[in-house]
Design a protein around this motif. Structure first.
Motif, PDB file in Angstrom:
ATOM      1  N   LEU A  40       0.827  -1.204   0.000  1.00 34.91           N
ATOM      2  CA  LEU A  40       0.000   0.000   0.000  1.00 34.91           C
ATOM      3  C   LEU A  40       0.867   1.263   0.000  1.00 34.91           C
ATOM      4  CD1 LEU A  40      -2.731  -1.101   2.558  1.00 34.91           C
ATOM      5  CD2 LEU A  40      -3.050  -0.735   0.097  1.00 34.91           C
ATOM      6  N   SER A  41       1.929   1.247   0.788  1.00 34.41           N
ATOM      7  CA  SER A  41       2.841   2.401   0.803  1.00 34.41           C
ATOM      8  C   SER A  41       3.520   2.568  -0.547  1.00 34.41           C
ATOM      9  CB  SER A  41       3.889   2.227   1.905  1.00 34.41           C
ATOM     10  OG  SER A  41       3.299   2.228   3.179  1.00 34.41           O
ATOM     11  N   LEU A  42       3.868   1.454  -1.172  1.00 37.49           N
ATOM     12  CA  LEU A  42       4.493   1.500  -2.487  1.00 37.49           C
ATOM     13  C   LEU A  42       3.552   2.126  -3.509  1.00 37.49           C
ATOM     14  CD1 LEU A  42       6.927   0.802  -4.225  1.00 37.49           C
ATOM     15  CD2 LEU A  42       6.035  -1.512  -4.456  1.00 37.49           C
ATOM     16  N   ALA A  43       2.283   1.801  -3.402  1.00 33.47           N
ATOM     17  CA  ALA A  43       1.295   2.387  -4.310  1.00 33.47           C
ATOM     18  C   ALA A  43       1.220   3.898  -4.120  1.00 33.47           C
ATOM     19  CB  ALA A  43      -0.069   1.754  -4.070  1.00 33.47           C
ATOM     20  N   GLU A  44       1.235   4.357  -2.874  1.00 34.52           N
ATOM     21  CA  GLU A  44       1.171   5.801  -2.613  1.00 34.52           C
ATOM     22  C   GLU A  44       2.420   6.513  -3.126  1.00 34.52           C
ATOM     23  OE1 GLU A  44      -1.483   7.406  -1.563  1.00 34.52           O
ATOM     24  OE2 GLU A  44      -2.465   5.453  -1.581  1.00 34.52           O
ATOM     25  N   ALA A  45       3.578   5.882  -2.955  1.00 29.40           N
ATOM     26  CA  ALA A  45       4.813   6.485  -3.459  1.00 29.40           C
ATOM     27  C   ALA A  45       4.782   6.578  -4.982  1.00 29.40           C
ATOM     28  CB  ALA A  45       6.017   5.668  -2.994  1.00 29.40           C
ATOM     29  N   ALA A  46       4.290   5.530  -5.641  1.00 29.07           N
ATOM     30  CA  ALA A  46       4.201   5.543  -7.101  1.00 29.07           C
ATOM     31  C   ALA A  46       3.227   6.612  -7.584  1.00 29.07           C
ATOM     32  CB  ALA A  46       3.774   4.162  -7.608  1.00 29.07           C
ATOM     33  N   LEU A  47       2.119   6.785  -6.873  1.00 28.22           N
ATOM     34  CA  LEU A  47       1.166   7.848  -7.239  1.00 28.22           C
ATOM     35  C   LEU A  47       1.828   9.220  -7.134  1.00 28.22           C
ATOM     36  CD1 LEU A  47      -2.171   6.744  -5.521  1.00 28.22           C
ATOM     37  CD2 LEU A  47      -1.750   6.952  -7.976  1.00 28.22           C
ATOM     38  N   ALA A  48       2.609   9.409  -6.062  1.00 23.90           N
ATOM     39  CA  ALA A  48       3.268  10.704  -5.866  1.00 23.90           C
ATOM     40  C   ALA A  48       4.251  11.012  -6.980  1.00 23.90           C
ATOM     41  CB  ALA A  48       3.985  10.726  -4.521  1.00 23.90           C
ATOM     42  N   ARG A  49       4.842   9.976  -7.590  1.00 30.04           N
ATOM     43  CA  ARG A  49       5.793  10.199  -8.671  1.00 30.04           C
ATOM     44  C   ARG A  49       5.160  10.118 -10.054  1.00 30.04           C
ATOM     45  NH1 ARG A  49      11.184  10.960  -7.523  1.00 30.04           N
ATOM     46  NH2 ARG A  49      11.114  11.529  -9.706  1.00 30.04           N
ATOM     47  N   GLY A  50       3.861   9.897 -10.109  1.00 30.88           N
ATOM     48  CA  GLY A  50       3.203   9.837 -11.407  1.00 30.88           C
ATOM     49  C   GLY A  50       3.332   8.509 -12.118  1.00 30.88           C
ATOM     50  N   TYR A  51       3.755   7.472 -11.413  1.00 28.36           N
ATOM     51  CA  TYR A  51       3.871   6.140 -12.003  1.00 28.36           C
ATOM     52  C   TYR A  51       2.533   5.427 -11.815  1.00 28.36           C
ATOM     53  CZ  TYR A  51       8.869   7.184 -11.761  1.00 28.36           C
ATOM     54  OH  TYR A  51      10.104   7.768 -11.900  1.00 28.36           O
ATOM     55  N   LEU A  52       1.570   5.806 -12.616  1.00 30.98           N
ATOM     56  CA  LEU A  52       0.178   5.417 -12.394  1.00 30.98           C
ATOM     57  C   LEU A  52      -0.059   3.933 -12.632  1.00 30.98           C
ATOM     58  CD1 LEU A  52      -1.566   8.508 -14.023  1.00 30.98           C
ATOM     59  CD2 LEU A  52      -0.786   8.177 -11.664  1.00 30.98           C
ATOM     60  N   GLU A  53       0.557   3.385 -13.647  1.00 32.07           N
ATOM     61  CA  GLU A  53       0.362   1.964 -13.923  1.00 32.07           C
ATOM     62  C   GLU A  53       0.840   1.106 -12.764  1.00 32.07           C
ATOM     63  OE1 GLU A  53       1.874  -1.390 -17.150  1.00 32.07           O
ATOM     64  OE2 GLU A  53       2.039   0.749 -17.638  1.00 32.07           O
ATOM     65  N   GLN A  54       2.024   1.428 -12.251  1.00 28.45           N
ATOM     66  CA  GLN A  54       2.559   0.663 -11.132  1.00 28.45           C
ATOM     67  C   GLN A  54       1.714   0.851  -9.873  1.00 28.45           C
ATOM     68  OE1 GLN A  54       4.195   2.559 -13.144  1.00 28.45           O
ATOM     69  NE2 GLN A  54       5.949   1.436 -14.010  1.00 28.45           N
ATOM     70  N   ALA A  55       1.235   2.085  -9.650  1.00 28.96           N
ATOM     71  CA  ALA A  55       0.409   2.350  -8.473  1.00 28.96           C
ATOM     72  C   ALA A  55      -0.882   1.532  -8.518  1.00 28.96           C
ATOM     73  CB  ALA A  55       0.096   3.837  -8.389  1.00 28.96           C
ATOM     74  N   ASN A  56      -1.535   1.515  -9.673  1.00 30.20           N
ATOM     75  CA  ASN A  56      -2.772   0.744  -9.800  1.00 30.20           C
ATOM     76  C   ASN A  56      -2.524  -0.748  -9.595  1.00 30.20           C
ATOM     77  OD1 ASN A  56      -5.317   2.337 -10.646  1.00 30.20           O
ATOM     78  ND2 ASN A  56      -3.663   3.307 -11.818  1.00 30.20           N
ATOM     79  N   GLU A  57      -1.390  -1.239 -10.098  1.00 33.95           N
ATOM     80  CA  GLU A  57      -1.066  -2.654  -9.933  1.00 33.95           C
ATOM     81  C   GLU A  57      -0.898  -3.007  -8.454  1.00 33.95           C
ATOM     82  OE1 GLU A  57       0.079  -6.651 -10.676  1.00 33.95           O
ATOM     83  OE2 GLU A  57      -1.104  -5.160 -11.773  1.00 33.95           O
TER      84      GLU A  57
END
Length: 539
Positions: free
Chosen positions: A154-171
């Motif tokens: 879950l934290s990894l998803a939030e970090a990816a969202l903050a960097r604009g890595y949307l595909e990885q965040a959704n995964e």
């Protein structure tokens, strides 16, 4: 080493205070501080071990990486403890040996590189402090060791969202949802993330497009100049160290010689006490001067090494291309080029000033050797008026030589700090020039953190035309020059160097350059390994 110097200096002050209060003679060991408080040193060392353990636990609990304790102690050992300490040096230590502290720390669970919970806690800490890219690296390592650690996912998803890595965040959100089942808040977060679109900078007007292309065309020329001057600077630094290192060795030997005198247990007259204290103080001043000159050489070498980092930043900017620049980036680039070209001149000035101080330092070392010999002779034969006079003259010669070198040493430190500031400003500007909107947002947060400001204030300066490094420099220096930030910002936006602007207003970067360095290092760690590529994730 410096531990010995500081211990002897503290002990001298203690003994002076005791003599004034009690008005009685003391043994040589007490005058030189040897034996004073030695019984408590073992307890102090135990206290320090306990403090190390507490620090490791506290760092991890707050989300900071305890491994930086090992990094710090390793640097301390490599820089200041190159030689095996003497028996008396070990006795004088209020702290355990640094090598022992490192070995103990590495065995602690908080520094276990394979502990998923530890890695996740550190990653969460970086995420809270506005460093999502660094957080992603730790969280990914945690998941590699424990794919079932949903909190890390879950934290990894939030970090990816903050960097604009949307595909990885959704995964990552999807996999967490599959693991946890129906959780309303997680389902809403997943729905929200699926609606997001990557951010992009607006299309620039034609005039700005041409300015960007023109600025970008100068990258290659700056790279060549920087590489050439870096080599020249390192050659000059090597020449300085060749003159200073023998002095450093002699200074350490003299400090050891004086320390060994403390093992003698004889009674001293008040005249003897005063003479030995004055001689020891003079030798300490010599050691500090030599240490300062050695430090200038180290600073110059470290700053020259930063040119290599700046060259990588220049390459990154060229790879990103002008179309991907943020608004105003062309001005940031031009002023960064100018700072990079001026920094070697400052480094040469620092080396020249340090070289001017070397002859006085050589005289101070020679006079210190005389003083140490007179001190040893006094201990051997007792009160002697001729030796008292000789020690007084030698001590005065040491102080005169160190005073003669003080101005050149001060000038050297100022020039080195100015060069450092130029490099750090350029690094921050260049990092921002090649940033995506999400990356720049994270960088702005970091600069706000290290300048004790707010992201809104940093963004305001960027909209005025300043680069990220220039905004940081303004916010760190405006109080020192008693000028409003807006005044410095106008001077810089007009095309002037922020470093020169601050110095023309009476400021200095000797203190601010440290925080600029921290900000530059943090921003550099937040850059992706590729140009704008999200890191690959595994389970």
């Amino acid at each position: 080493n410096r531990d010995i110097i500081k211990a002897v200096k503290r002990s001298i002050l203690w003994s002076i205070g005791l003599n004034v209060v009690q008005n009685r003679s003391r043994s040589l060991g007490e005058v030189l501080g040897i034996g004073l408080g030695l019984l408590s040193f073992s307890y102090s060392r135990d206290d320090e071990r306990e403090a190390d353990d507490y620090a490791a636990r506290s760092m991890l609990a707050s989300g900071h990486d305890p491994n930086y304790m090992v990094v710090f102690f390793t640097r301390l050992m490599e820089k200041y403890e190159k030689e095996k300490p003497s028996k008396i040096a070990v006795l004088l230590r209020t702290h355990p040996l640094t090598s022992e502290r490192i070995a103990r720390l590495k065995k602690r669970p908080e520094l276990d590189p394979d502990n998923a919970a530890v890695l996740a806690r550190i990653g969460d800490g970086y995420l809270r402090r506005g460093r999502p890219m660094t957080a992603m690296r730790f969280l990914q390592r945690a998941l590699e060791r424990d794919p079932e650690l949903v909190s890390a996912r879950l934290s990894l998803a939030e970090a990816a969202l903050a960097r604009g890595y949307l595909e990885q965040a959704n995964e990552q959100l999807r996999r967490a949802y599959e693991k946890l089942g129906y959780v309303p808040s997680l389902k809403r977060r997943l729905a929200y993330a699926s609606t997001l679109q990557p951010k992009a900078w607006p299309e620039p007007p034609e005039v700005e497009r041409l300015e960007r292309a023109s600025a970008l065309a100068g990258v290659q020329g700056v790279e060549q100049v920087v590489a050439q001057r870096r080599a020249e600077t390192l050659a000059s630094q090597t020449a300085l160290l060749a003159r200073v290192q023998p002095l450093s060795g002699r200074a350490r030997a003299l400090m050891g010689q004086v320390s060994e005198l403390g093992s003698e247990q004889i009674q001293l007259s008040e005249t003897m006490q005063a003479s030995l204290v004055a001689g020891n103080a003079a030798i300490n001043s010599m050691a500090e001067l030599v240490s300062l000159l050695e430090g200038v050489g180290d600073t110059v070498a470290a700053t020259a090494a930063r040119f290599e980092a700046a060259e990588k930043m220049l390459k990154r900017v060229a790879e990103v291309g002008a179309d991907a620049f943020p608004p105003g980036a062309s001005g940031w680039l031009r002023r960064s080029f100018a700072e990079l070209e001026r920094a070697p001149t400052d480094l040469r000035e620092a080396l020249l000033a340090a070289s001017e101080a070397v002859p006085a330092a050589e005289k101070a070392v020679a006079s210190s050797a005389d003083a140490a010999n007179y001190m040893a002779r006094l201990v051997e034969i007792g009160d002697n008026s001729l030796l008292f006079d000789s020690l007084r003259v030698a001590s005065e010669n040491v102080r005169a030589s160190t005073a003669a070198a003080a101005e050149a040493a001060k000038k050297s430190k100022q020039a080195a700090a100015r060069a450092q500031a130029r490099i750090f400003v350029a690094e921050l500007n260049l990092a921002a020039a090649g940033a995506t909107p999400e990356e720049l947002d994270a960088m702005v947060g970091l600069v706000a953190y290290f300048t004790r400001s707010s992201p809104e204030r940093v963004w305001h300066l960027l909209r005025q035309g300043l680069g990220l490094g220039e905004a940081a420099a303004c916010l760190l220096s405006y109080e020192a020059v008693s000028r409003p930030v807006s005044e410095i910002a106008r001077t810089v936006a007009a095309g002037n160097s922020v470093v020169d602007a601050v110095e023309s207003m009476g400021g200095s970067f000797r203190g601010a350059s440290v925080l600029l360095k921290y900000a530059a290092n943090a921003v550099k760690q937040e850059l992706p390994t590729g140009s704008h590529e999200a890191p690959r994730f595994t389970s």
